[in-house]
Scaffold this active site. Structure first.
Site, PDB file in Angstrom:
ATOM      1  CD  GLU A 278      -2.906   1.096   2.030  1.00 22.87           C
ATOM      2  OE1 GLU A 278      -3.576   1.470   2.836  1.00 22.87           O
ATOM      3  OE2 GLU A 278      -2.541  -0.038   3.093  1.00 22.87           O
TER       4      GLU A 278
ATOM      5  NE  ARG B  70       3.362  -7.979  10.423  1.00 25.00           N
ATOM      6  CZ  ARG B  70       2.804  -7.435   8.984  1.00 25.00           C
ATOM      7  NH1 ARG B  70       1.664  -8.012   8.684  1.00 25.00           N
ATOM      8  NH2 ARG B  70       3.492  -5.585   9.368  1.00 25.00           N
TER       9      ARG B  70
ATOM     10  CE  LYS C  16       3.467   0.641   5.549  1.00 23.39           C
ATOM     11  NZ  LYS C  16       2.063   0.016   4.378  1.00 23.39           N
TER      12      LYS C  16
HETATM   13  P1  ATP Z   1       2.344  -1.860   8.279  1.00 17.97           P
HETATM   14  O1  ATP Z   1       1.811  -3.189   8.827  1.00 17.97           O
HETATM   15  O2  ATP Z   1       4.074  -2.896   8.899  1.00 17.97           O
HETATM   16  O3  ATP Z   1       2.448  -1.221   8.371  1.00 17.97           O
HETATM   17  P2  ATP Z   1       1.516  -3.098   5.633  1.00 17.97           P
HETATM   18  O4  ATP Z   1       1.133  -5.137   6.078  1.00 17.97           O
HETATM   19  O5  ATP Z   1       0.641  -2.339   5.844  1.00 17.97           O
HETATM   20  O6  ATP Z   1       2.839  -3.153   7.233  1.00 17.97           O
HETATM   21  P3  ATP Z   1       2.031  -3.372   3.014  1.00 17.97           P
HETATM   22  O7  ATP Z   1       2.437  -2.824   2.409  1.00 17.97           O
HETATM   23  O8  ATP Z   1       0.320  -3.468   3.064  1.00 17.97           O
HETATM   24  O9  ATP Z   1       2.107  -2.660   4.213  1.00 17.97           O
HETATM   25  O10 ATP Z   1       2.765  -4.913   3.477  1.00 17.97           O
HETATM   26  C1  ATP Z   1       2.643  -4.864   1.961  1.00 17.97           C
HETATM   27  C2  ATP Z   1       2.941  -6.128   2.419  1.00 17.97           C
HETATM   28  O11 ATP Z   1       3.871  -6.603   2.545  1.00 17.97           O
HETATM   29  C3  ATP Z   1       2.351  -7.478   2.266  1.00 17.97           C
HETATM   30  O12 ATP Z   1       1.572  -8.704   1.395  1.00 17.97           O
HETATM   31  C4  ATP Z   1       2.239  -8.426   3.388  1.00 17.97           C
HETATM   32  O13 ATP Z   1       1.861  -8.852   4.271  1.00 17.97           O
HETATM   33  C5  ATP Z   1       3.367  -8.319   4.267  1.00 17.97           C
HETATM   34  N1  ATP Z   1       4.236  -7.712   4.543  1.00 17.97           N
HETATM   35  C6  ATP Z   1       4.386  -6.722   6.258  1.00 17.97           C
HETATM   36  N2  ATP Z   1       4.855  -6.318   6.546  1.00 17.97           N
HETATM   37  C7  ATP Z   1       5.178  -7.393   6.709  1.00 17.97           C
HETATM   38  C8  ATP Z   1       6.141  -8.247   7.497  1.00 17.97           C
HETATM   39  N3  ATP Z   1       6.727  -8.011   8.725  1.00 17.97           N
HETATM   40  N4  ATP Z   1       6.853  -9.573   7.179  1.00 17.97           N
HETATM   41  C9  ATP Z   1       7.244  -9.698   5.803  1.00 17.97           C
HETATM   42  N5  ATP Z   1       5.889  -9.182   5.533  1.00 17.97           N
HETATM   43  C10 ATP Z   1       5.208  -8.534   5.394  1.00 17.97           C
HETATM   44 MG    MG Z   2      -1.471  -3.200   4.852  1.00 18.47          MG
END
Ligand code: ATP
Ligand code: MG
Length: 554
Positions: free
Chosen positions: A34, A258, A268
């Site tokens: 995102e 994760r 974030k």
């Molecule tokens: P955060 O919650 O840490 O802000 P997010 O999940 O909102 O991160 P996205 O941009 O939606 O961030 O994530 C893009 C991809 O990266 C998604 O497929 C998500 O599952 C993966 N992802 C996010 N955080 C992690 C992590 N800590 N380890 C592995 N994959 C991750």
């Molecule tokens: Mg997300």
């Protein structure tokens, strides 16, 4: 395909699908960030997995921006995400945007309405929560659930035409308000939001929900294997329900755990707080756990990839010791970083028997681990600087560095003996007077053993450099685990120390992002933003040679 290690459960599944000829053996993945922030180290796992699997199985991986949230997303993030993925060493097949699918998603929604599987609901957010029930209790049907197809179509079109205010109505799927999985209790498909979108501008005032976008985007792109983190596991039944009921390409979602590290935070929201409140200098402050910060800190992308490979793919969430990443950084840099000499805390040494004005260019090995890196000339003169810490007036027999009356080898140069010191009014040593044994260049004396070797720079040739000594940002393994305290209470007050060092001339000429081992000190990188070759030398410590935190716990 990797052969030595047994395949992890996702690679095994992909291999089985390929062997079974599913989708004609085609493998296609995607990475769906995102664009509402910078990528963090956790994302590198998702990136390595989706891009890596596509590569290993001769398939493709798309980069898809999951940009359905008009308010939070910005083009700046889109650009930074692309840059970070390339830096990690991956290339996407297609650059896609969920927002490009808005017209198709809208058609999908109308189809569900026509099939009697979606309805326009007038409940507001609070009422909807009440009707939803809980884990223990089933929900109740919305009073608007039985609207006719015609009425639903008309209302939905009016939602799209902008006839209602934000939150006044939603479009919901008609599934099962008693379903044990709360995500299946008539989930929201569309919300009204009169907001400008970073790509579609004001074309839309209704926006699809995450669930109504994600799986269908996979399907539109014909993604075969959609890999995401565990928190989406409970969304999978809905992912499958949309694909089934819309009768579209059957992408398949699989979840993995994760990646999270000790001594940092990764959400974030918390990272934003660190930046906004000025606890760090910005998103790319080398202490941040973002990918840009890792880059600025001098972490080689190969080390991050090696870490991800070692951690592996599992179904349970665990915390990874940051020391493991540091281990991979050292392993990688030991192979690839050239050695240089830099003195962080200088003490002057004068060689009293040195011929006035003589400059000797000694040969220094660039990388003992890599013969092809060759050698360089380093100027050696009668006035040098060594580390303050490498000299003692008095010391026991275990101190192999320089002490009064003792001998030490100046790396690549001569063995010198400390004969006397000069001091300031407070009694601090300001200068050490030595004599050199001119018979010891490239060879050891036969009559005695000199164990210590220390680094140095020539006073007349050394260049001043700003050196930033970074350490962990938090003092606790889990800074956000304490319910009573804020993670900010565990900020490490010593996470950054800046010193003016004296470095050998070759370092001043380094290009931004060149990585080095400062001999006996640690690994450093020429700062990609502020280091200017020949003008201003700025180095960031990537990691010390040894783990200084390990001892504390033992
Ligand atoms: P955060 O919650 O840490 O802000 P997010 O999940 O909102 O991160 P996205 O941009 O939606 O961030 O994530 C893009 C991809 O990266 C998604 O497929 C998500 O599952 C993966 N992802 C996010 N955080 C992690 C992590 N800590 N380890 C592995 N994959 C991750
Ligand atoms: Mg997300």
């Amino acid at each position: 395909m990797p052969e030595e290690k047994p395949l992890d459960f996702i690679r095994q599944m992909v291999a089985d699908d390929v062997a079974a000829g599913k989708h004609d053996g085609r493998v296609q993945t995607r990475f769906p960030p995102e664009p509402n922030g910078y990528l963090h180290l956790g994302h590198s796992k998702a990136i390595c997995l989706s891009f890596g699997i596509a590569e290993e199985f001769g398939g493709l991986c798309n980069l898809r921006f999951d940009d359905t949230n008009p308010e939070k997303e910005e083009t700046e993030y889109v650009d930074s995400i692309k840059e970070d993925i390339e830096w990690l060493g991956f290339q996407w097949a297609k650059e896609c945007y969920a927002s490009d699918y808005f017209p198709t998603l809208y058609e999908f929604a109308e189809k569900l309405i026509r099939d009697g599987k979606a309805f326009v609901c007038d409940l507001d957010g609070e009422q909807m929560r009440e009707y939803r029930g809980s884990f223990e209790e089933p929900g109740k049907n919305s009073p608007f659930r039985d609207r006719s197809v015609e009425e639903n179509l008309e209302l939905f079109r009016r939602m799209k035409a902008g006839e209602f205010t934000d939150g006044e109505r939603t479009l919901r799927a008609k599934i099962d308000m008693a379903h044990p999985n709360l995500n299946m209790r008539d989930p929201v498909l569309y919300r009204i939001k009169h907001a400008e979108h970073h790509r579609t501008g004001n074309t839309w005032c209704i926006y699809p929900s995450y669930d109504f976008t994600h799986g269908q985007s996979d399907s539109i792109e014909e993604v075969t294997h959609s890999l995401c983190t565990l928190e989406f596991e409970a969304h999978r039944p809905l992912y499958d329900w949309f694909i089934e009921n819309l009768d579209i390409f059957p992408s398949k979602q699989t979840e993995f755990s994760r990646l999270n590290f000790t001594y940092t935070v990764m959400s974030k929201r918390k990272l934003l707080q660190l930046v906004k409140e000025g606890h760090v200098a910005g998103w790319d402050d080398p202490r941040m756990p973002t990918i840009r910060a890792a880059r600025r800190r001098g972490i080689p992308p190969e080390a991050l990839r090696a870490l991800v490979a070692e951690v592996g793919v599992t179904k349970y969430n665990a915390l990874t010791d940051i020391a493991l990443l540091e281990h991979h950084i050292r392993t990688e840099l030991n192979k690839s970083a050239q050695r240089r000499m830099a003195v962080l805390d200088p003490l002057e040494v004068v060689i009293t028997n040195w011929p006035e004005g003589k400059v000797l260019e000694v040969d220094a090995v660039n990388n003992p681990e890599d013969e092809s890196a060759g050698t360089r000339k380093v100027p050696f003169t009668g006035r040098l600087f060594i580390e303050k810490d490498d000299f003692r007036e008095e010391a026991n027999r275990k101190f192999f560095r320089l002490k009064l009356g003792g001998e030490v080898r100046l790396r690549y140069g001569y063995i010198v003996k400390a004969e006397s010191v000069e001091k300031d009014a407070d009694g601090n040593v300001t200068r050490v007077l030595c004599i050199a044994d001119f018979d010891t260049l490239d060879k050891n004396p036969e009559d005695r053993k000199v164990k210590g070797v220390i680094h140095w720079v020539s006073a007349d040739h050394a260049v001043e450099a700003e050196v930033r000594l970074y350490d962990r940002l938090f003092t606790e393994e889990r800074p956000d685990a304490d319910k009573e305290k804020s993670f900010l209470d565990f900020l490490n007050p010593d996470s950054l120390q800046t010193v003016t060092a004296l470095v050998e001339p070759a370092l001043a000429a380094a290009s931004p992002e060149d990585r080095f081992q400062f001999e006996r000190i640690g690994y450093f990188v020429a700062d990609r933003v502020e280091h200017k070759p020949g003008e201003k030398a700025v180095f960031n410590r990537t990691v010390a040679l040894r783990d200084s935190w390990a001892k504390q716990g033992e």
